[in-house]
Motif scaffolding. Sequence first.
Motif, PDB file in Angstrom:
ATOM      1  N   ALA A 209      -2.448   5.221   6.907  1.00  0.00           N
ATOM      2  CA  ALA A 209      -2.422   3.781   6.676  1.00  0.00           C
ATOM      3  C   ALA A 209      -3.568   3.365   5.761  1.00  0.00           C
ATOM      4  O   ALA A 209      -4.527   4.115   5.540  1.00  0.00           O
ATOM      5  CB  ALA A 209      -2.510   3.034   8.002  1.00  0.00           C
ATOM      6  N   ILE A 210      -3.502   2.169   5.255  1.00  0.00           N
ATOM      7  CA  ILE A 210      -4.551   1.631   4.411  1.00  0.00           C
ATOM      8  C   ILE A 210      -5.859   1.537   5.200  1.00  0.00           C
ATOM      9  O   ILE A 210      -5.851   1.220   6.394  1.00  0.00           O
ATOM     10  CB  ILE A 210      -4.146   0.239   3.864  1.00  0.00           C
ATOM     11  CG1 ILE A 210      -5.152  -0.262   2.824  1.00  0.00           C
ATOM     12  CG2 ILE A 210      -3.968  -0.770   4.983  1.00  0.00           C
ATOM     13  CD1 ILE A 210      -4.698  -1.519   2.101  1.00  0.00           C
ATOM     14  N   ASN A 211      -6.963   1.837   4.558  1.00  0.00           N
ATOM     15  CA  ASN A 211      -8.267   1.743   5.218  1.00  0.00           C
ATOM     16  C   ASN A 211      -8.605   0.292   5.525  1.00  0.00           C
ATOM     17  O   ASN A 211      -8.314  -0.614   4.741  1.00  0.00           O
ATOM     18  CB  ASN A 211      -9.362   2.327   4.323  1.00  0.00           C
ATOM     19  CG  ASN A 211      -9.220   3.826   4.145  1.00  0.00           C
ATOM     20  OD1 ASN A 211      -8.678   4.519   5.012  1.00  0.00           O
ATOM     21  ND2 ASN A 211      -9.688   4.338   3.014  1.00  0.00           N
ATOM     22  N   ASN A 212      -9.251   0.093   6.667  1.00  0.00           N
ATOM     23  CA  ASN A 212      -9.633  -1.267   7.055  1.00  0.00           C
ATOM     24  C   ASN A 212     -10.595  -1.905   6.058  1.00  0.00           C
ATOM     25  O   ASN A 212     -10.641  -3.137   5.928  1.00  0.00           O
ATOM     26  CB  ASN A 212     -10.267  -1.266   8.448  1.00  0.00           C
ATOM     27  CG  ASN A 212      -9.263  -0.946   9.540  1.00  0.00           C
ATOM     28  OD1 ASN A 212      -8.071  -1.225   9.383  1.00  0.00           O
ATOM     29  ND2 ASN A 212      -9.717  -0.357  10.629  1.00  0.00           N
TER      30      ASN A 212
ATOM     31  N   HIS B 256       0.845  -1.194   0.000  1.00  0.00           N
ATOM     32  CA  HIS B 256       0.000   0.000   0.000  1.00  0.00           C
ATOM     33  C   HIS B 256       0.875   1.237   0.000  1.00  0.00           C
ATOM     34  O   HIS B 256       1.804   1.370   0.814  1.00  0.00           O
ATOM     35  CB  HIS B 256      -0.906   0.031   1.237  1.00  0.00           C
ATOM     36  CG  HIS B 256      -1.611   1.345   1.407  1.00  0.00           C
ATOM     37  ND1 HIS B 256      -1.310   2.229   2.425  1.00  0.00           N
ATOM     38  CD2 HIS B 256      -2.579   1.942   0.657  1.00  0.00           C
ATOM     39  CE1 HIS B 256      -2.069   3.304   2.303  1.00  0.00           C
ATOM     40  NE2 HIS B 256      -2.839   3.158   1.251  1.00  0.00           N
ATOM     41  N   ASN B 257       0.564   2.151  -0.913  1.00  0.00           N
ATOM     42  CA  ASN B 257       1.300   3.409  -0.996  1.00  0.00           C
ATOM     43  C   ASN B 257       0.343   4.519  -1.395  1.00  0.00           C
ATOM     44  O   ASN B 257      -0.153   4.539  -2.531  1.00  0.00           O
ATOM     45  CB  ASN B 257       2.440   3.297  -2.018  1.00  0.00           C
ATOM     46  CG  ASN B 257       3.268   4.565  -2.096  1.00  0.00           C
ATOM     47  OD1 ASN B 257       3.609   5.150  -1.076  1.00  0.00           O
ATOM     48  ND2 ASN B 257       3.577   5.008  -3.307  1.00  0.00           N
ATOM     49  N   ASP B 258       0.032   5.395  -0.442  1.00  0.00           N
ATOM     50  CA  ASP B 258      -0.770   6.591  -0.734  1.00  0.00           C
ATOM     51  C   ASP B 258      -2.119   6.253  -1.375  1.00  0.00           C
ATOM     52  O   ASP B 258      -2.507   6.843  -2.379  1.00  0.00           O
ATOM     53  CB  ASP B 258       0.027   7.528  -1.634  1.00  0.00           C
ATOM     54  CG  ASP B 258      -0.560   8.940  -1.675  1.00  0.00           C
ATOM     55  OD1 ASP B 258      -1.262   9.317  -0.715  1.00  0.00           O
ATOM     56  OD2 ASP B 258      -0.316   9.651  -2.669  1.00  0.00           O
ATOM     57  N   GLY B 259      -2.812   5.282  -0.782  1.00  0.00           N
ATOM     58  CA  GLY B 259      -4.143   4.945  -1.254  1.00  0.00           C
ATOM     59  C   GLY B 259      -4.194   3.948  -2.389  1.00  0.00           C
ATOM     60  O   GLY B 259      -5.279   3.575  -2.840  1.00  0.00           O
TER      61      GLY B 259
ATOM     62  N   VAL C  92      -3.536 -10.421   5.452  1.00  0.00           N
ATOM     63  CA  VAL C  92      -2.581 -10.422   6.563  1.00  0.00           C
ATOM     64  C   VAL C  92      -1.756  -9.145   6.476  1.00  0.00           C
ATOM     65  O   VAL C  92      -0.982  -8.961   5.524  1.00  0.00           O
ATOM     66  CB  VAL C  92      -1.658 -11.658   6.521  1.00  0.00           C
ATOM     67  CG1 VAL C  92      -0.602 -11.575   7.620  1.00  0.00           C
ATOM     68  CG2 VAL C  92      -2.471 -12.939   6.650  1.00  0.00           C
ATOM     69  N   TYR C  93      -1.939  -8.263   7.446  1.00  0.00           N
ATOM     70  CA  TYR C  93      -1.193  -7.004   7.456  1.00  0.00           C
ATOM     71  C   TYR C  93       0.136  -7.217   8.186  1.00  0.00           C
ATOM     72  O   TYR C  93       0.166  -7.392   9.407  1.00  0.00           O
ATOM     73  CB  TYR C  93      -2.010  -5.904   8.135  1.00  0.00           C
ATOM     74  CG  TYR C  93      -3.267  -5.541   7.361  1.00  0.00           C
ATOM     75  CD1 TYR C  93      -3.204  -4.684   6.272  1.00  0.00           C
ATOM     76  CD2 TYR C  93      -4.505  -6.090   7.705  1.00  0.00           C
ATOM     77  CE1 TYR C  93      -4.340  -4.365   5.548  1.00  0.00           C
ATOM     78  CE2 TYR C  93      -5.648  -5.774   6.990  1.00  0.00           C
ATOM     79  CZ  TYR C  93      -5.565  -4.910   5.912  1.00  0.00           C
ATOM     80  OH  TYR C  93      -6.689  -4.612   5.185  1.00  0.00           O
ATOM     81  N   LEU C  94       1.211  -7.244   7.436  1.00  0.00           N
ATOM     82  CA  LEU C  94       2.534  -7.389   8.025  1.00  0.00           C
ATOM     83  C   LEU C  94       2.910  -6.100   8.754  1.00  0.00           C
ATOM     84  O   LEU C  94       2.445  -5.018   8.392  1.00  0.00           O
ATOM     85  CB  LEU C  94       3.552  -7.712   6.932  1.00  0.00           C
ATOM     86  CG  LEU C  94       3.263  -8.984   6.111  1.00  0.00           C
ATOM     87  CD1 LEU C  94       4.283  -9.122   4.986  1.00  0.00           C
ATOM     88  CD2 LEU C  94       3.262 -10.221   6.991  1.00  0.00           C
TER      89      LEU C  94
ATOM     90  N   ILE D  72       2.083  -5.051   2.857  1.00  0.00           N
ATOM     91  CA  ILE D  72       3.124  -4.201   3.440  1.00  0.00           C
ATOM     92  C   ILE D  72       2.677  -2.763   3.233  1.00  0.00           C
ATOM     93  O   ILE D  72       2.507  -2.316   2.099  1.00  0.00           O
ATOM     94  CB  ILE D  72       4.484  -4.446   2.769  1.00  0.00           C
ATOM     95  CG1 ILE D  72       4.902  -5.912   2.928  1.00  0.00           C
ATOM     96  CG2 ILE D  72       5.551  -3.511   3.360  1.00  0.00           C
ATOM     97  CD1 ILE D  72       6.089  -6.310   2.074  1.00  0.00           C
ATOM     98  N   ASP D  73       2.475  -2.040   4.320  1.00  0.00           N
ATOM     99  CA  ASP D  73       1.927  -0.684   4.237  1.00  0.00           C
ATOM    100  C   ASP D  73       3.052   0.347   4.298  1.00  0.00           C
ATOM    101  O   ASP D  73       3.473   0.770   5.378  1.00  0.00           O
ATOM    102  CB  ASP D  73       0.925  -0.459   5.369  1.00  0.00           C
ATOM    103  CG  ASP D  73       0.069   0.786   5.148  1.00  0.00           C
ATOM    104  OD1 ASP D  73       0.495   1.666   4.370  1.00  0.00           O
ATOM    105  OD2 ASP D  73      -1.022   0.871   5.739  1.00  0.00           O
ATOM    106  N   ARG D  74       3.531   0.749   3.123  1.00  0.00           N
ATOM    107  CA  ARG D  74       4.598   1.739   3.062  1.00  0.00           C
ATOM    108  C   ARG D  74       4.168   3.055   3.693  1.00  0.00           C
ATOM    109  O   ARG D  74       4.933   3.683   4.428  1.00  0.00           O
ATOM    110  CB  ARG D  74       5.012   1.979   1.607  1.00  0.00           C
ATOM    111  CG  ARG D  74       6.049   3.089   1.450  1.00  0.00           C
ATOM    112  CD  ARG D  74       6.340   3.391  -0.012  1.00  0.00           C
ATOM    113  NE  ARG D  74       7.390   4.387  -0.159  1.00  0.00           N
ATOM    114  CZ  ARG D  74       7.181   5.697  -0.170  1.00  0.00           C
ATOM    115  NH1 ARG D  74       5.937   6.179  -0.047  1.00  0.00           N
ATOM    116  NH2 ARG D  74       8.192   6.539  -0.297  1.00  0.00           N
TER     117      ARG D  74
END
Length: 325
Positions: free
Chosen positions: A277-280, A198-201, A296-298, A267-269
């Motif tokens: 962060a990425i929306n649930n 994930h990067n900026d949406g 799975v959110y690392l 992987i949430d950059r």
Amino acid sequence: MILKKPALTAIAALLLGLTGCQAPTTHNSVTETTQAATVTTTAMETTIPQLPKRIIVMDFGALDTINALGLGNRIKGAPTSSIPQYLAKYHNSKVMDTGQMKQPDLDKIKVAKPDLIIIGARQTGFYQDLNAIAPTFNYSIKDNKHYVKEVKEKIAFLGKIADKEKVVDEKLHALDEKIANAQNIADHSDKTAIIAMHNDGHVMLINQGAYASLIFDELHVKRAVPVNAFSSMKLAPSEEGRPALPAYVAVTNEYIKSKKPSIIYVIDRSKAIGKEAINNDYFDKQALSEAGTKVVYLTADLWYLSGAGLESLNQQIDEVITPLK
């Protein structure tokens, strides 16, 4: 002359898993002596001192390795403003903040009077400037095809110069056993996976590079998308003389329903660098249910800012394998 990192687009670099995991140009070979080690790069030779006592560490994988060897009191500086949570104890008044991960503060590093500087991929372009201050070792991993092998070599080198070879041997033996156990679990699991960043949406597929090498090649997690899937895709433009880069692949609800991975490792950059962060609810629950997919959110800062260290690699293996059990 300062060695420059290639001018890749942000998305292309992320697709290849370059961030934090690879260095583009500088290669180390090591010749050991009784008092020191000579590290040969494409630019010069550097003699690394034995038993360094004042260490600046710009790479978090190297930092967690030094910590695991019980030598944390020798750390005099690090990029503490962006330090991962698992290394938060080094965000203290005794450890100087020596700049950003991509922009070392050379003046502060000089003030710290180090006898060793350790860098990673993000600081490769500053190698010669830093080596003029103190002997500088590039800890970054360059060979994705033999990722764990090179990680172990880097760890062993730090153990050598710190006179902790016995400790390193024990810890690497334990790591080998852990990897073998992880491989056994993955080999006997019918679950498949993809890696997404994930990067900026935006969420993109990561199917090559260090992340993919560790999860799929080293730990034997089964791919939901073949590695050669990129070969039939349009390639993104790249610099003259460099290989063409795989095109951006968005991991959408339709993509998930099409590929049906058992697991999406995210992987949430953005989260790792302090952004949103990425929306649930980014992934539709109905789409996940239809595909039989679990997200799975690392741990964002562990994966994006660190890795390739004794502590980080152990934690990463746990995060990858636990969903397969």
